[in-house]
Motif scaffolding. Structure first.
Motif, mmCIF file in Angstrom:
data_model
loop_
_atom_site.group_PDB
_atom_site.id
_atom_site.type_symbol
_atom_site.label_atom_id
_atom_site.label_comp_id
_atom_site.label_asym_id
_atom_site.label_seq_id
_atom_site.Cartn_x
_atom_site.Cartn_y
_atom_site.Cartn_z
ATOM 1 N N GLY A 1 42.375 43.099 32.674
ATOM 2 C CA GLY A 1 41.225 43.969 32.442
ATOM 3 C C GLY A 1 40.140 43.767 33.496
ATOM 4 O O GLY A 1 39.556 44.736 33.988
ATOM 5 N N ALA A 2 39.883 42.514 33.837
ATOM 6 C CA ALA A 2 38.870 42.221 34.856
ATOM 7 C C ALA A 2 39.279 42.799 36.206
ATOM 8 O O ALA A 2 38.453 43.393 36.913
ATOM 9 C CB ALA A 2 38.649 40.716 34.962
ATOM 10 N N LEU A 3 40.540 42.655 36.567
ATOM 11 C CA LEU A 3 41.010 43.192 37.839
ATOM 12 C C LEU A 3 41.000 44.719 37.844
ATOM 13 O O LEU A 3 40.652 45.338 38.848
ATOM 14 C CB LEU A 3 42.405 42.661 38.161
ATOM 15 C CG LEU A 3 42.459 41.174 38.497
ATOM 16 C CD1 LEU A 3 43.904 40.695 38.572
ATOM 17 C CD2 LEU A 3 41.740 40.897 39.800
ATOM 18 N N GLN A 4 41.363 45.327 36.716
ATOM 19 C CA GLN A 4 41.322 46.788 36.639
ATOM 20 C C GLN A 4 39.887 47.286 36.767
ATOM 21 O O GLN A 4 39.623 48.262 37.449
ATOM 22 C CB GLN A 4 41.932 47.270 35.323
ATOM 23 C CG GLN A 4 43.436 47.141 35.279
ATOM 24 C CD GLN A 4 44.012 47.443 33.898
ATOM 25 O OE1 GLN A 4 43.346 47.287 32.880
ATOM 26 N NE2 GLN A 4 45.270 47.867 33.884
ATOM 27 N N GLY A 5 38.948 46.594 36.114
ATOM 28 C CA GLY A 5 37.543 46.965 36.218
ATOM 29 C C GLY A 5 37.024 46.818 37.633
ATOM 30 O O GLY A 5 36.303 47.676 38.142
ATOM 31 N N ALA A 6 37.399 45.734 38.283
ATOM 32 C CA ALA A 6 36.959 45.504 39.666
ATOM 33 C C ALA A 6 37.546 46.554 40.600
ATOM 34 O O ALA A 6 36.855 47.074 41.481
ATOM 35 C CB ALA A 6 37.361 44.102 40.124
ATOM 36 N N ALA A 7 38.822 46.888 40.409
ATOM 37 C CA ALA A 7 39.468 47.891 41.257
ATOM 38 C C ALA A 7 38.847 49.269 41.021
ATOM 39 O O ALA A 7 38.617 50.029 41.963
ATOM 40 C CB ALA A 7 40.968 47.933 40.994
ATOM 41 N N SER A 8 38.541 49.581 39.758
ATOM 42 C CA SER A 8 37.923 50.866 39.431
ATOM 43 C C SER A 8 36.531 50.959 40.032
ATOM 44 O O SER A 8 36.160 51.985 40.608
ATOM 45 C CB SER A 8 37.841 51.031 37.911
ATOM 46 O OG SER A 8 37.159 52.211 37.583
ATOM 47 N N ALA A 9 35.753 49.884 39.932
ATOM 48 C CA ALA A 9 34.407 49.872 40.501
ATOM 49 C C ALA A 9 34.467 50.024 42.015
ATOM 50 O O ALA A 9 33.679 50.762 42.608
ATOM 51 C CB ALA A 9 33.690 48.575 40.120
ATOM 52 N N GLU A 10 35.415 49.346 42.631
ATOM 53 C CA GLU A 10 35.561 49.421 44.092
ATOM 54 C C GLU A 10 35.923 50.839 44.530
ATOM 55 O O GLU A 10 35.403 51.350 45.508
ATOM 56 C CB GLU A 10 36.635 48.430 44.558
ATOM 57 C CG GLU A 10 36.726 48.277 46.056
ATOM 58 C CD GLU A 10 35.515 47.581 46.665
ATOM 59 O OE1 GLU A 10 35.189 47.890 47.825
ATOM 60 O OE2 GLU A 10 34.894 46.761 45.986
#
Length: 134
Positions: free
Chosen positions: A94-103
């Motif tokens: 979830g953290a990686l998906q959020g970071a990728a989405s924000a990026e």
């Protein structure tokens, strides 16, 4: 370069340790310790360690790394992921998906996006501008 047993033990440590491997493979920790001490890992278990657990079996058997394209940082992250509980794995994804989405949306650096009812954040230190502290 050490022998087979030393390389096996090194890879066990790298992919998460005895407890994590025993849990994920459904065997007793003593079984893993016996494999490390005697160097007699059954072929089907060695294949599972390589395929499912990510052990570099080529390195264990030959002493030559298989040429994985993972960086040291990626290998460490993968080992931590494999050692995590299911809820920990879900949180990491979830953290990686959020970071990728924000990026992908151009949000980066130290920015925080807050969504919700009036963008209120729970916590004792929250005060709207102009509110008097109680």
């Amino acid at each position: 370069m050490g022998g087979y047993r030393e390389r096996f033990e090194e890879e066990v440590d790298r992919i998460g340790g005895v407890s994590a491997i025993a849990r994920d493979m459904g065997v007793a920790r003593n079984t893993i310790y016996n494999w490390m001490e005697k160097g007699n890992v059954p072929l089907n278990r060695l294949a599972a360690l390589g395929g499912v657990m990510g052990m570099d079996v080529v390195y264990v058997v030959t002493g030559q790394h298989s040429g994985s394209s993972l960086s040291a940082e990626e290998s460490e992250m993968l080992a931590l992921y494999r050692a995590a509980t299911l809820s920990g794995k879900m949180a990491a994804v979830g953290a990686l998906q959020g970071a990728a989405s924000a990026e992908s949306k151009g949000i980066g650096g130290n920015q925080v996006v807050v969504k919700g009812d009036g963008n209120k954040v729970a916590g004792g230190g929250y005060h709207r501008y102009g509110d008097k502290k109680k």
